[in-house]
Structure formats: C-alpha cells, structure tokens
Design an enzyme around this catalytic site. Structure first.
Site: not given
Ligand code: NAP
Ligand code: MG
Length: 498
Positions: A166, A190, A244, A254, A266, A301, A351, A400
C-alpha cells in the site's frame, strides 16, 4: 490541477471511485457479493466499499488471463504493436494524472505533493520505458557448429500474478505490470486491501488504450483470501510480490505446495546511511538523510532508517538533521505544503508508536518527536522522530519500523561502519558519504545491499535494477531491462541442418 490546497480539496471532493474488480475487460462484483471498506487515513472516515474478491474471483480472472494468453491476442502480437498500445496507456495515465495522484493521497494518506510530482510521473515513465523496450530486444543465436542452428529465445511466462503493498499503490503496480505486459504476459493483480482504487482505475485506462480483455485483470481483496488464492493457483505461472518479508515467505510455500510457479519477492529493509568524517558537506548530507528517513512518512522499503555516523561529525550532523526535520510539516496530505501525511491505518500508527516506546525503554536518546498528533482530524499522524546514541542491537535498529523514526548510531573506524551497515537481516539499499574515491568504491562493494548510493540517497532511476540481498528479496529485481527479462522464460530451439 494546480498544487494549491483549496483546488486540491475541491478536485478531491469531485472524484468518482471505481470499486469493482476488473476482469476480462469488464467491471464485476465479487461472486459472493461481499465488499470491504477502504478508508482515508487522514480522516479515519470510509471512502468506499470495494469488491472483496476471493478464490472464485481469482479463478475467474486466471481463466480470462489464460484464455487471452493462449489466444495470442497480446502474447504473440507484434512487439511494435504492443508498444503502441502501452504508449497509449501511458498517455491516458498522464491525462488522468491528477485523479490518480488524488486516489493514492486519499487512500494511502500520502502527501499530494509527492503523489503528483513523484509517484504518478514515475508510474507513467515506468510504463513508457518498458513499452519502448518491447521492440528493441533482440533474441540470440547460439554459437553451434554449421550442422545446427540453435535459437535461444525469451518467451512470456504466461499468467503472472502480482501482489503489491500500500505504500506506493500506483507505482508498485506499474513496476510489475509495466515489464510483465511489455513482455507479452497476461496479469492478475491484487492490490493491497488498504489501497485498491488507483490500480482498478489503471486497469480501466489500459483497456481504453487497447489492452485486450483478460490481459490485465485486477482482483481487489484481502491477502489471506485473494492473495493466497493467487499464490496457490495451479494455472498461475509466476507471482511477482512486493511486501513484507513475512508474507513473501508464504509465497515460496504456496509455490512449493502448488505448481512450482516462479516467485520473485521484493521485501523489507533496514537501510544504513553511513556518513564518514570526510563527508563533503554536512548540510547536503543532512538534506539527503532527512529525505531518506522521512520521505513517504518512512513507509518506504528503502527508508534509510539507520544513520551510521562517524563520532567526529555525529553531533554536528544530528543538529543539522534535527533542524531540517523540524521544517518537514506533518498534516493533511491534501495540503501541498505538508511533507508528511498520515500513517496508513490505526494499527500501523500504534505499531510505530510502540517502536518509539521501545527506543526510549532501551535507552536511546530521543532528540525530537515521538508523539501522535492532530488527533482531532480523526487521522493517524505521528511526529517526525529522531533518536541519537542508538546501539545496533536495539529493537529500533533491527526491525523495520515503516514510520518516520530515524536512529543515529555512532562509529569510529571504516571496518566498524561496514560491520554495522551489514549487521542486519536485510539488504535492500544503503547510502554512504565520503570524499575519498577509494573509500567510496571499497565501502560500496563491501555493503551487502541491492542498491548503494554514494554521496546521495537514491533508488537510481528506471534504467537501474532495484531489489534486495539477504531477506530483502528473493530472485527478483524491479525496473530496468532485468525486470523485463524476469517476466520471460528461456527457450532453446535446436535445429538439425542438412
Ligand atoms: P504485506 O502485509 O506483506 O502485504 C503485501 C501484499 O501481500 C498485500 O497485497 C497483502 O494483502 C498481501 N498479503 C498479506 N497476507 C497475505 C497472505 N497470507 N497470502 C497472500 N498474500 C498476502 O506488506 P504491506 O504491509 O502491504 O507493505 C509493507 C511492506 O512492503 C514492508 O515490509 C516494505 O518494506 C515492503 N515493500 C517492499 C518494497 C520493495 O521493493 N522491496 C517496496 C514497497 C514495500 P493485504 O493488503 O490484504 O494485507
Ligand atoms: Mg498488510
């Protein structure tokens, strides 16, 4: 839209939201009829009800994507024709840039000044760059003997699932769909449940540009339902994930438990910014350090959340960072004067506040910030927060935070600085500041991170790959020609010549 508070507010009030899934070129409700609310984190108020897609909806989208892929309408289209459509898509994104910027501002609490001048222009540029690459990539002929001809070809992978976070909703979508579509794949995207609106609108604009039905589908929904259904689907060939590290691991599981789909991840980071005693201009270092730490409210990130500073210049640098950080206004993200908006949601605000308490409890010296503010707005705002004299073993230096919290860690020798920079499970990005060219090269090579910026904070541009070492990623890179290639499979065609 002029970046002026009243005009931005007026334009935002007139926005219409697309809230359904986009499958096979059409808007559709979730099969169950269920919806979920999306809110504005700057007010705490609901913005819209979004189609809550689950496994039957993912299945419908994957079927449409497979049908389109197998038909060749996109996957076998002349690259130059695919390029034309994607360039038109980019033009339409540009024509609707203000709208897209506002959707991300309203749903993610990100400052309009960032969304309008960085996120959306970068989104458009990303689509254009990958579109332009489409008809400029040559295939290979292997150096065989004269009795054979061997072609080494790159073919689109097939149906690509994209699951994104997001924090940069439109831009993360573009980083995935740009190269995936340019390479000829069909996509099922998604978005994060907290930020679906810009992705849905992007799919509609892609269709208007001529991307055929079924080629670009968006299934909004929750991670555990829609996200998992993509991860476990037997007919999805690849998943490109940003999010994350914790959720990234699920996708490997999966894939292992389903069809061994290709997975690229990523993930998170705990990026160091190393400032040596010979850094050229501490005002410039402070400017970059503040940007690295507080841009996008630290919900980034590659956030430079650890400022590793030589003891000789540390106090002077901390004073400069604090003075500059005080000028980064926090408030209504629709007000272009604000550099920071709201935290994405209440649990995330809590958090971040929890980490600030942990920093204090572990004995870090709080220089500024630390509190929730503007509570009357209903939004989730937190002050820009700076801790000095942090040890790299403290929780705030290891985990993080994903909030505007910067930790300053002192060092004495180059070896110590490198060790501190590398003492983390992550390896996404790093920056370093020195005037010594040899040291710059030496340390840039010694730091285990996907992108190291020297004498600035940067993620590079669209021409450079972006992704992480260690637990910041798995296999993948976003941006650049390397991203384009990872959405292809290698095929050998071996021919016997007479
Ligand atoms: P997240 O909780 O890991 O969610 C990422 C995506 O995965 C969302 O679409 C989420 O859906 C989905 N998801 C969550 N639980 C899942 C499950 N059990 N099975 C399948 N999909 C699932 O991350 P976030 O909180 O949205 O974003 C923050 C994280 O993204 C941070 O750790 C950040 O460092 C990382 N990030 C990395 C980069 C990079 O390029 N390396 C760039 C931006 C962000 P929901 O929205 O419903 O939870
Ligand atoms: Mg999330």
């Amino acid at each position: 839209m002029k970046l002026e508070y009243l005009e931005v507010k007026k334009t935002a009030a007139k926005l219409k939201f697309r809230t359904k899934a986009f499958v096979d070129g059409k808007f559709v409700a979730a099969r169950s009829g269920k919806t979920f609310a999306t809110e504005n984190p700057a007010t705490g108020k609901a913005l819209a009800e979004i189609a809550a897609c689950d496994s039957p909806d993912v299945d419908r989208a994957v079927k449409a994507a497979r049908k389109a892929f197998d038909s060749g309408v996109w996957s076998r289209q002349k690259p130059g024709d695919r390029k034309k459509v994607l360039l038109k898509f980019a033009d339409l994104l540009e024509a609707h840039a203000s709208e897209l910027a506002l959707l991300d501002t309203l749903e993610a609490g990100k400052p309009i000044s960032d969304c309008a001048t960085m996120d959306i222009p970068d989104t458009i540029h990303c689509i254009r760059w990958h579109a332009e690459a489409t008809d400029k990539l040559y295939q290979h002929v292997s150096p065989t003997g004269p009795e054979n001809l061997a072609l080494v070809l790159r073919e689109p992978v097939g149906v690509v699932g994209c699951v994104i976070p997001w924090n940069f909703p439109a831009q993360m979508a573009a980083w995935k769909i740009g190269p995936a579509l340019a390479a000829g794949n069909s996509v099922v995207l998604k978005p994060a449940e907290l930020t679906s609106l810009s992705a849905i609108r992007m799919a509609e604009l892609a269709a208007e540009a001529g991307v055929p039905g079924g080629v670009f589908n968006v299934v909004p929904g929750l991670g555990e339902t829609a996200g998992q259904a993509i991860g476990r689907h037997m007919d999805v060939d690849m998943v490109a994930f940003t999010g994350s590290t914790e959720v990234g691991r699920y996708f490997l599981k999966y894939a292992a438990e389903s069809n061994l789909k290709r997975i690229i991840l990523e993930c998170g980071g705990k990026s160091p910014q190393v400032v040596f005693e010979d850094a050229a201009d501490l005002d410039n270092v402070a400017k970059n350090a503040v940007g690295a730490a507080f841009w996008n409210m630290g919900e980034n990130c590659s956030c430079g959340s650890r400022l590793i500073a030589h003891k000789k210049i540390k106090d002077e640098l901390v004073a400069k960072v604090a003075a500059l950080a005080r000028t980064w206004r926090v408030g209504d993200p629709l007000d272009p004067r604000n550099r920071l908006g709201a935290m994405i949601e209440k649990p995330h605000l809590e958090k971040v506040l929890g980490y600030i308490e942990a920093g204090k409890a572990e004995g870090a010296k709080q220089v500024m910030g630390g509190k929730r503010i503007l509570e009357k707005s209903g939004g989730y705002f937190v002050e820009v927060t700076l801790f000095d004299d942090v040890s790299n073993q403290m929780k705030i230096a290891r985990e993080e935070i994903f909030g505007p919290v910067l930790s300053v860690i002192p060092f004495s020798t180059e070896a110590e600085a490198v060790a501190l920079a590398n003492d983390t499970n992550y390896g996404l990005a790093a920056s370093l500041y020195t005037q010594d060219l040899n040291r710059a090269h030496r340390v840039a090579r010694a730091i285990r991170a996907g992108t190291v910026s020297v004498n600035c904070f940067s993620e590079g541009d669209i021409t450079t790959p972006f992704g992480g070492f260690k637990q910041s990623g798995f296999f993948g890179r976003d941006k650049s020609i390397w991203a384009h290639q990872q959405y292809t499979e290698l095929k050998t065609i071996w021919m016997q010549l007479a």
